[in-house]
Design a protein around this motif. Structure first.
Motif, short mmCIF file in Angstrom:
data_model
loop_
_atom_site.label_atom_id
_atom_site.label_comp_id
_atom_site.label_asym_id
_atom_site.label_seq_id
_atom_site.Cartn_x
_atom_site.Cartn_y
_atom_site.Cartn_z
N GLU A 100 -12.00 -2.71 -8.10
CA GLU A 100 -12.44 -3.36 -6.86
C GLU A 100 -13.75 -2.79 -6.33
O GLU A 100 -14.45 -3.46 -5.58
N LYS B 208 0.85 -1.19 0.00
CA LYS B 208 0.00 0.00 0.00
C LYS B 208 0.89 1.24 0.00
O LYS B 208 1.96 1.24 0.62
N ASP C 100 -0.38 0.01 -4.58
CA ASP C 100 -1.81 0.33 -4.57
C ASP C 100 -2.01 1.61 -3.76
O ASP C 100 -1.74 1.63 -2.56
N GLU D 237 -2.01 0.44 -8.90
CA GLU D 237 -3.45 0.24 -8.68
C GLU D 237 -4.08 1.51 -8.12
O GLU D 237 -3.55 2.11 -7.17
N ASN E 160 -4.97 3.17 -3.50
CA ASN E 160 -6.38 3.28 -3.07
C ASN E 160 -6.97 4.67 -3.36
O ASN E 160 -7.71 5.23 -2.55
MG MG Z 1 -6.87 -2.00 -4.03
#
Ligand code: MG
Length: 368
Positions: free
Chosen positions: A251, A169, A197, A223, A199
């Motif tokens: 997602e 992350k 990622d 991501e 987010n």
């Molecule tokens: Mg993700």
């Protein structure tokens, strides 16, 4: 030859929520948490009980019992598509996304599990398997972890579980991320693939700047660099990322149109979908068909134990996320949860349905 003519009316539906503390504080670029809530749905038809689940707040269990159950109790469990449609119609005025989509997903998975159990057959066999095992990428590397914690976790995935890729992350404190990515690369060596990622934590210019920073450490997957609500931003970044770096998102796709929009706008290199959000096995199969039509690979998000059988059946599936929290919870609370071997998981062909049985006695202490 024995044909199954007899109807199997849905007899009962039950849903319960379980809150499980994380083993350490966890955070990504836009959220922090110290527990995870698992919502388990059980559907009984013709004496067989199937299970499905989703990861969402506890009231999702009430929503399943109070709102969705009446739409499918008494209906023929063989006709999963018809039941899926009845559930979609039931939530039209509530909103099909979010809580409703996760609740429908859990029930749809339970309906497919019942169907396969009635046939005494592994679900992947019923769906039609395209592969015998599903490659994994290790996923964790939370922004709350120390460098040593990141190093230990990634090292285990690559050198013990045999994962060919890992994901960390980023985005909580972007200025620290190039260092964290360097630590991750150092832990896994030159051969393994490294994913990040955000987010949705970054803006477009920030994402482009950090993509260039990460490229020197061979990051091959970025991501949700920006919010997935910014489809134009994803598309712009997809074309601007350094060579060899793919953009992934999906997602938070709840309806088939959410996925169509990402694909039709050429916003992603790899589409992600989550069987616990996108409408269960029925929804995931439709997303897989969309990916096939758009010639885009599909990656399964979170909940590896529940994805396993449908991931075997999805034609363009590239890999399954081996998410730290969910791997831990699934191994604690489900009999039959898959174990990583040589960087992959495989169905146990001796178990019917999705191969999982909920350990009610172990779950009891976490019950909400
Ligand atoms: Mg993700």
């Amino acid at each position: 030859m024995h044909l199954t003519h007899r109807e199997a009316p849905v007899e009962s539906i039950r849903a319960r929520a379980y809150t499980i503390p994380t083993d350490r504080p966890e955070a990504d670029g836009t959220y922090a948490w110290q527990f995870t809530t698992l919502v388990v749905a059980e559907v009984t038809a013709a004496g067989k009980t199937g299970i499905g689940y989703t990861y969402n707040d506890a009231f999702t269990a009430q929503f399943i019992e109070a709102t969705l159950a009446s739409a499918i109790v008494g209906e023929d469990a063989w006709n999963v598509d018809a039941l899926w449609l009845r559930m979609q119609q039931r939530v039209r005025n509530i909103g099909r996304s979010g809580i409703a989509a996760t609740a429908i997903s859990a029930l749809d998975c339970a309906l497919w599990d019942v169907k396969a159990r009635l046939l005494d057959m592994p679900l992947a066999r019923l769906l039609g398997a395209a592969r015998s095992h599903v490659p994994l990428y290790g996923s964790g590397g939370f922004t709350t972890y120390t460098d040593d914690e990141v190093r230990d976790q990634l090292d285990r995935w690559v050198h013990e579980d045999g994962c060919r890729w890992v994901k960390i992350k980023i985005g909580t404190e972007p200025v620290r991320d190039p260092h964290r990515v360097e630590v991750a690369r150092d832990a896994i060596g030159a051969q393994a693939g490294l994913f990040v990622d955000a987010n949705g934590a970054l803006d477009r210019k920030q994402a482009l700047f950090y993509a260039q920073e990460f490229a020197q450490y061979g990051v091959e997957w970025f991501e949700e660099p920006v919010s997935s609500d910014d489809v134009a931003g994803l598309a712009l970044l997809r074309n601007a990322l350094p060579a060899g770096m793919e953009l992934a998102a999906g997602e938070y796709g709840y309806t088939l149109d959410d996925f169509r929009v990402l694909l039709a706008n050429e916003a992603i290199d790899v589409l992600q979908a989550d069987v616990t959000r996108c409408g269960g096995i029925t929804g995931f199969l439709r997303v897989a068909a969309l990916c096939d039509a758009f010639h885009v690979p599909l990656s399964a998000h979170c909940a590896p134990a529940l994805h396993l059988h449908v991931a075997c059946a999805a034609p363009r599936l590239r890999h399954q996320e081996w998410f730290h929290d969910h791997v831990r919870i699934e191994s604690m609370l489900f009999e039959g949860a898959p174990r990583a071997r040589n960087g992959a998981i495989a169905p146990d062909w001796s178990r019917p349905g999705c191969g999982l049985d909920f350990k009610h006695a172990d779950g009891h202490r976490y019950a909400v």
